[in-house]
Write a protein that holds these residues in place. Structure first.
Motif, PDB file in Angstrom:
ATOM      1  N   VAL A  44      39.885-116.876 -10.187  1.00  0.00           N
ATOM      2  CA  VAL A  44      41.208-116.014 -10.383  1.00  0.00           C
ATOM      3  C   VAL A  44      40.749-114.587 -10.211  1.00  0.00           C
ATOM      4  N   GLU A  45      41.515-113.774  -9.385  1.00  0.00           N
ATOM      5  CA  GLU A  45      40.941-112.590  -9.261  1.00  0.00           C
ATOM      6  C   GLU A  45      41.611-111.724 -10.518  1.00  0.00           C
ATOM      7  N   VAL A  46      40.713-110.944 -11.267  1.00  0.00           N
ATOM      8  CA  VAL A  46      41.223-110.375 -12.370  1.00  0.00           C
ATOM      9  C   VAL A  46      41.012-108.830 -11.794  1.00  0.00           C
ATOM     10  N   VAL A  47      42.046-108.132 -12.076  1.00  0.00           N
ATOM     11  CA  VAL A  47      41.912-106.695 -11.449  1.00  0.00           C
ATOM     12  C   VAL A  47      42.646-105.591 -12.727  1.00  0.00           C
ATOM     13  N   PHE A  48      41.799-104.582 -13.119  1.00  0.00           N
ATOM     14  CA  PHE A  48      42.262-103.773 -13.835  1.00  0.00           C
ATOM     15  C   PHE A  48      43.286-103.017 -13.055  1.00  0.00           C
ATOM     16  N   CYS A  49      44.470-102.808 -13.565  1.00  0.00           N
ATOM     17  CA  CYS A  49      45.513-102.068 -13.104  1.00  0.00           C
ATOM     18  C   CYS A  49      46.103-100.979 -13.893  1.00  0.00           C
ATOM     19  N   THR A  50      45.507 -99.628 -13.711  1.00  0.00           N
ATOM     20  CA  THR A  50      45.475 -98.746 -14.587  1.00  0.00           C
ATOM     21  C   THR A  50      45.809 -97.579 -14.132  1.00  0.00           C
ATOM     22  N   GLY A  51      46.405 -96.428 -14.884  1.00  0.00           N
ATOM     23  CA  GLY A  51      46.608 -95.047 -14.539  1.00  0.00           C
ATOM     24  C   GLY A  51      45.277 -94.218 -14.492  1.00  0.00           C
ATOM     25  N   LEU A  90      45.956-113.929  -9.064  1.00  0.00           N
ATOM     26  CA  LEU A  90      45.508-112.621  -9.469  1.00  0.00           C
ATOM     27  C   LEU A  90      46.147-112.252 -10.809  1.00  0.00           C
ATOM     28  N   ILE A  91      45.257-111.856 -11.700  1.00  0.00           N
ATOM     29  CA  ILE A  91      46.014-111.217 -13.047  1.00  0.00           C
ATOM     30  C   ILE A  91      45.624-109.869 -12.959  1.00  0.00           C
ATOM     31  N   ALA A  92      46.527-109.087 -13.156  1.00  0.00           N
ATOM     32  CA  ALA A  92      46.526-107.644 -13.214  1.00  0.00           C
ATOM     33  C   ALA A  92      46.527-107.094 -14.664  1.00  0.00           C
ATOM     34  N   LEU A  93      45.595-106.376 -14.975  1.00  0.00           N
ATOM     35  CA  LEU A  93      45.594-105.891 -16.716  1.00  0.00           C
ATOM     36  C   LEU A  93      45.781-104.270 -16.627  1.00  0.00           C
ATOM     37  N   ASP A  94      46.729-103.868 -17.334  1.00  0.00           N
ATOM     38  CA  ASP A  94      46.755-102.711 -17.686  1.00  0.00           C
ATOM     39  C   ASP A  94      45.613-102.382 -18.768  1.00  0.00           C
ATOM     40  N   MET A  95      45.001-101.182 -18.918  1.00  0.00           N
ATOM     41  CA  MET A  95      43.982-100.869 -19.674  1.00  0.00           C
ATOM     42  C   MET A  95      44.419-100.406 -21.134  1.00  0.00           C
ATOM     43  N   ASP A  96      44.674 -99.223 -21.187  1.00  0.00           N
ATOM     44  CA  ASP A  96      45.079 -98.790 -22.673  1.00  0.00           C
ATOM     45  C   ASP A  96      46.358 -99.276 -23.363  1.00  0.00           C
ATOM     46  N   GLY A  97      46.240 -99.862 -24.273  1.00  0.00           N
ATOM     47  CA  GLY A  97      47.023-100.876 -25.175  1.00  0.00           C
ATOM     48  C   GLY A  97      47.220-102.179 -24.708  1.00  0.00           C
ATOM     49  N   THR A  98      46.530-102.340 -23.771  1.00  0.00           N
ATOM     50  CA  THR A  98      46.498-103.871 -23.260  1.00  0.00           C
ATOM     51  C   THR A  98      45.291-104.468 -23.167  1.00  0.00           C
ATOM     52  N   VAL A  99      44.140-104.198 -22.243  1.00  0.00           N
ATOM     53  CA  VAL A  99      43.003-104.446 -22.331  1.00  0.00           C
ATOM     54  C   VAL A  99      42.047-103.876 -23.587  1.00  0.00           C
ATOM     55  N   LEU A 100      42.281-102.706 -23.744  1.00  0.00           N
ATOM     56  CA  LEU A 100      41.634-101.900 -24.879  1.00  0.00           C
ATOM     57  C   LEU A 100      42.346-101.929 -26.274  1.00  0.00           C
ATOM     58  N   ASN A 101      41.684-102.027 -27.232  1.00  0.00           N
ATOM     59  CA  ASN A 101      42.290-101.944 -28.642  1.00  0.00           C
ATOM     60  C   ASN A 101      42.550-100.496 -28.790  1.00  0.00           C
ATOM     61  N   ASP A 102      43.133-100.234 -30.087  1.00  0.00           N
ATOM     62  CA  ASP A 102      43.575 -99.032 -30.713  1.00  0.00           C
ATOM     63  C   ASP A 102      41.920 -98.199 -30.845  1.00  0.00           C
ATOM     64  N   LYS A 103      40.827 -98.769 -30.959  1.00  0.00           N
ATOM     65  CA  LYS A 103      39.649 -98.059 -30.784  1.00  0.00           C
ATOM     66  C   LYS A 103      38.987 -97.900 -29.477  1.00  0.00           C
ATOM     67  N   LYS A 104      39.934 -98.289 -28.409  1.00  0.00           N
ATOM     68  CA  LYS A 104      39.560 -97.966 -26.958  1.00  0.00           C
ATOM     69  C   LYS A 104      38.227 -98.789 -26.716  1.00  0.00           C
ATOM     70  N   GLU A 105      38.280 -99.884 -27.353  1.00  0.00           N
ATOM     71  CA  GLU A 105      37.262-100.939 -27.004  1.00  0.00           C
ATOM     72  C   GLU A 105      37.515-102.257 -26.629  1.00  0.00           C
ATOM     73  N   ILE A 106      36.932-102.970 -25.682  1.00  0.00           N
ATOM     74  CA  ILE A 106      37.302-104.299 -25.358  1.00  0.00           C
ATOM     75  C   ILE A 106      36.741-105.466 -26.137  1.00  0.00           C
ATOM     76  N   ASP A 107      37.593-106.131 -26.831  1.00  0.00           N
ATOM     77  CA  ASP A 107      36.909-107.167 -27.832  1.00  0.00           C
ATOM     78  C   ASP A 107      36.300-108.112 -27.167  1.00  0.00           C
TER      79      ASP A 107
END
Length: 296
Positions: free
Chosen positions: A39-46, A7-24
């Protein structure tokens, strides 16, 4: 060969999202590739579910969401809540008083929906959150009155409370006041001047642990990728901690691996390093440690 990391847990802001708040596109492709490989990929976000809804439309193959800093874990395929934690009425009343002291922008997550006072939402730049104003206008539930006051009156669920300040110094003053009230809750700094309040013991780590228990996985099989203080507990609990190149010093101090920054496909790099390393050898991965690339 069975995979060491499931399982890969990904934070959103500053991680998945670039500074334009976009996913490249590289990050988007890497996520789909990992999911297709089992592989389970999970957005782990606030963020709340309502703030994630549009993003999740691009990932119909994703199975789970660990949202609201671990307070709400969802099965996206079944549309079911797997785990929920709620702030007590006592804590909510203290946070409401803290918000009223300085007319702070108060954001409340209730049943997966972000609720904000309409007047505050129209002036988010005042609270160092201007970059999120369009998203809030689209995804949040605006209320005319004090949000916490209304939800407490209606006895609505409250999973998480964010207080947005005009400056870091104002946030520090709120922290000190809350400590004087002997508040029994998790308080975490985020963004430029926001303060997140979750039930005691709740964090991204606890949310991931509840999900892993459902899936029959151990936390040693989890990779956590993040950049900020609210990622640290999960990074410490995970089998591998990956810091983005733009991560703060606290995060880099606890990471096993550092990748490029969020504007240079660091998240995609992390996913492909984990999924592409046949032996999943930690030492080999550490030798691949890089920093953010030069601006184009």
């Amino acid at each position: 060969m069975s995979r060491k990391y499931q399982l890969i847990a990904l934070d959103m802001d500053g991680t998945v999202l670039n500074d334009k708040k976009e996913i490249d596109e590289e990050t988007r492709s890497a996520i789909h590739e990992a999911l297709a490989a089992g592989v389970e990929v999970v957005f782990c976000t606030g963020r709340s579910f309502s703030e994630m809804r549009d993003i999740l439309k691009d990932f119909p193959d994703m199975h789970y969401l660990c949202g609201e800093s671990g307070a709400l874990v969802l099965d996206l395929q079944k549309g079911e809540t797997l785990h929920r934690e709620e702030v007590s009425r006592e804590i909510a009343e203290i946070m409401m008083a803290a918000g009223k002291r300085k007319d702070l922008m108060t954001c409340v997550f209730s049943d997966g929906i972000c609720c904000v006072k309409k007047e505050h939402m129209l002036h988010m730049d005042r609270y160092q959150m201007g970059q999120y104003q369009k998203m809030y206008e689209k995804t949040c539930n605006p209320m005319e009155e004090n949000v916490l006051e209304r939800l407490l009156k209606e006895e609505g669920p409250v999973e998480k409370i964010n207080l947005y300040h005009t400056s870091p110094d104002e946030r520090l003053e709120t922290r000190k006041w809350l400590e004087q009230q002997k508040i029994q809750a998790e308080l975490v700094d985020s963004e430029t001047s926001s303060l997140e309040c979750s039930p005691l013991g709740v964090s991204k780590a606890s949310g991931l642990k509840s999900l892993c228990a459902r899936l029959g996985l151990g936390m040693e099989q989890v990779v956590m990728v993040g950049d900020a203080d609210n990622d640290i507990e999960a990074m410490k609990a995970a089998g591998m901690a990956v810091a983005m190149g733009n991560a703060n010093a606290h995060v880099k101090a606890v990471c096993d691996l550092e990748v490029a920054d969020n504007n240079h496909q660091g998240c995609a790099q992390a996913i492909r390093m984990v999924c592409g390393e046949e032996a999943y050898n930690r030492q080999a991965l550490e030798q691949l440690k890089v920093v953010g690339g030069e601006d184009d």
